[in-house]
Design a protein around this motif. Structure first.
Motif, PDB file in Angstrom:
ATOM      1  N   TRP A 124       7.790 -17.729 -24.263  1.00  0.00           N
ATOM      2  CA  TRP A 124       6.985 -17.305 -25.410  1.00  0.00           C
ATOM      3  C   TRP A 124       5.928 -18.346 -25.734  1.00  0.00           C
ATOM      4  CZ3 TRP A 124       6.828 -20.079 -30.063  1.00  0.00           C
ATOM      5  CH2 TRP A 124       5.983 -19.524 -31.038  1.00  0.00           C
ATOM      6  N   ALA A 125       6.331 -19.608 -25.831  1.00  0.00           N
ATOM      7  CA  ALA A 125       5.400 -20.674 -26.196  1.00  0.00           C
ATOM      8  C   ALA A 125       4.264 -20.786 -25.184  1.00  0.00           C
ATOM      9  CB  ALA A 125       6.148 -22.005 -26.307  1.00  0.00           C
ATOM     10  N   ASN A 127       2.890 -18.547 -23.472  1.00  0.00           N
ATOM     11  CA  ASN A 127       1.961 -17.418 -23.531  1.00  0.00           C
ATOM     12  C   ASN A 127       1.310 -17.225 -24.901  1.00  0.00           C
ATOM     13  OD1 ASN A 127       2.130 -16.169 -20.802  1.00  0.00           O
ATOM     14  ND2 ASN A 127       4.295 -16.078 -21.313  1.00  0.00           N
ATOM     15  N   THR A 128       1.567 -18.151 -25.821  1.00  0.00           N
ATOM     16  CA  THR A 128       0.960 -18.034 -27.148  1.00  0.00           C
ATOM     17  C   THR A 128      -0.390 -18.737 -27.174  1.00  0.00           C
ATOM     18  OG1 THR A 128       2.094 -20.052 -27.846  1.00  0.00           O
ATOM     19  CG2 THR A 128       3.153 -17.942 -28.378  1.00  0.00           C
ATOM     20  N   SER A 129      -1.105 -18.521 -28.262  1.00  0.00           N
ATOM     21  CA  SER A 129      -2.366 -19.252 -28.475  1.00  0.00           C
ATOM     22  C   SER A 129      -2.484 -19.614 -29.938  1.00  0.00           C
ATOM     23  CB  SER A 129      -3.565 -18.403 -28.049  1.00  0.00           C
ATOM     24  OG  SER A 129      -3.760 -17.327 -28.953  1.00  0.00           O
ATOM     25  N   TRP A 133      -2.647 -16.577 -33.386  1.00  0.00           N
ATOM     26  CA  TRP A 133      -1.296 -16.704 -33.934  1.00  0.00           C
ATOM     27  C   TRP A 133      -0.926 -15.554 -34.876  1.00  0.00           C
ATOM     28  CZ3 TRP A 133       0.764 -17.582 -38.843  1.00  0.00           C
ATOM     29  CH2 TRP A 133      -0.155 -17.791 -39.877  1.00  0.00           C
ATOM     30  N   ASP A 136       0.381 -12.629 -32.934  1.00  0.00           N
ATOM     31  CA  ASP A 136       1.570 -12.878 -32.135  1.00  0.00           C
ATOM     32  C   ASP A 136       2.783 -12.230 -32.807  1.00  0.00           C
ATOM     33  OD1 ASP A 136       2.745 -14.909 -29.912  1.00  0.00           O
ATOM     34  OD2 ASP A 136       4.096 -14.831 -31.634  1.00  0.00           O
ATOM     35  N   TYR A 149       4.954 -21.575 -36.974  1.00  0.00           N
ATOM     36  CA  TYR A 149       4.530 -21.081 -35.664  1.00  0.00           C
ATOM     37  C   TYR A 149       4.264 -22.249 -34.714  1.00  0.00           C
ATOM     38  CZ  TYR A 149       1.424 -18.596 -32.354  1.00  0.00           C
ATOM     39  OH  TYR A 149       0.820 -18.063 -31.235  1.00  0.00           O
ATOM     40  N   ARG A 153       6.207 -23.559 -31.257  1.00  0.00           N
ATOM     41  CA  ARG A 153       5.457 -23.773 -30.016  1.00  0.00           C
ATOM     42  C   ARG A 153       5.731 -25.165 -29.454  1.00  0.00           C
ATOM     43  NH1 ARG A 153      -0.443 -23.437 -30.325  1.00  0.00           N
ATOM     44  NH2 ARG A 153      -0.463 -22.743 -28.154  1.00  0.00           N
TER      45      ARG A 153
END
Length: 234
Positions: A124-125, A127-129, A133, A136, A149, A153
């Motif tokens: 998950w982390a 592929n996050t931005s 956020w 997400d 958040y 991450r």
């Protein structure tokens, strides 16, 4: 006027052992690598209580009551644990809902990909931005702000920072000493400011972020010294 990198060096000199702690965080090895405790910790921390005197002891109390006895072994168990069972430890129902909702999302996303809890958090982390956020799935959970958040991450392996009030105050103090102007008011801009400071100083954003907390004084010691044994545990 001191150069910004020299000012940062002066602050960092007070935090011996910080790199090792940050390495553990980025490897998802905090709380002995137990993702359940990482999620509980991030949720408890979301309401702004004192970190070492309130949050950490409560996570340890939760661990003693539910993890060590085998009642909560994984994120699925956490997602199904009603507030009624934990309210004697943690009364805030909203932040408990954060813990359950984050656990539920990570469990389901991991299960669909055949991933264990740790790999689900890290996937998950990865592929996050930062900019996305609010869109997400975890960012959309009620009670999850940008600080929570970003905390998740970081524990999932992303080298970044949080727009926490203490972090902002210390960074503004550093910029003032160096007589450097960088944006600090808006949260997203502030995180990018830490990225810039990291590039200039040679330290990682996560190290700069944690340094700001650990140089705070409590009594006659800074937190890095006062809570060194606790840091080794968490």
């Amino acid at each position: 006027m001191m150069e910004l990198s020299s000012v940062i060096d002066d602050y960092m000199a007070k935090t011996t052992g910080l790199k090792k702690f940050c390495d553990r965080c980025l490897k998802s090895e905090r709380w002995s690598g137990d993702v359940v405790l990482m999620v509980v910790y991030a949720a408890f921390d979301s309401i702004g209580l004192n970190y070492f005197n309130s949050i950490v002891p409560k996570v340890m109390e939760f661990e003693e009551a539910f993890v060590k006895n085998g009642e909560v072994n994984n994120l699925k168990d956490l997602s199904q644990l009603p507030h009624e069972q934990v309210k004697n430890i943690w009364a805030n129902k909203r932040s408990w809902s954060v813990a359950k909702s984050v656990a539920s999302y990570l469990h389901e996303s991991g299960r669909n990909r055949g991933l264990n809890d740790r790999k689900a958090l890290r996937e998950w982390a990865r592929n996050t931005s930062l900019e996305g956020w609010k869109q997400d799935p975890i960012g959309k959970i009620g009670g999850v702000g940008l600080t929570t958040y970003q905390y998740l991450r970081m524990m999932g392996g992303v080298d970044t920072a949080m727009p926490d009030n203490i972090v902002k105050r210390v960074i503004e103090e550093i910029l003032d000493k160096a007589e450097v102007k960088m944006p600090t008011n808006k949260d997203l801009e502030f995180i990018k400011t830490i990225d810039q400071i990291a590039t200039i100083s040679g330290y990682r954003p996560i190290e700069i972020c944690w340094m700001t907390w650990l140089v705070q004084s409590e009594g006659d010691k800074i937190r890095m010294e006062k809570y060194r044994d606790t840091l080794d545990r968490i």
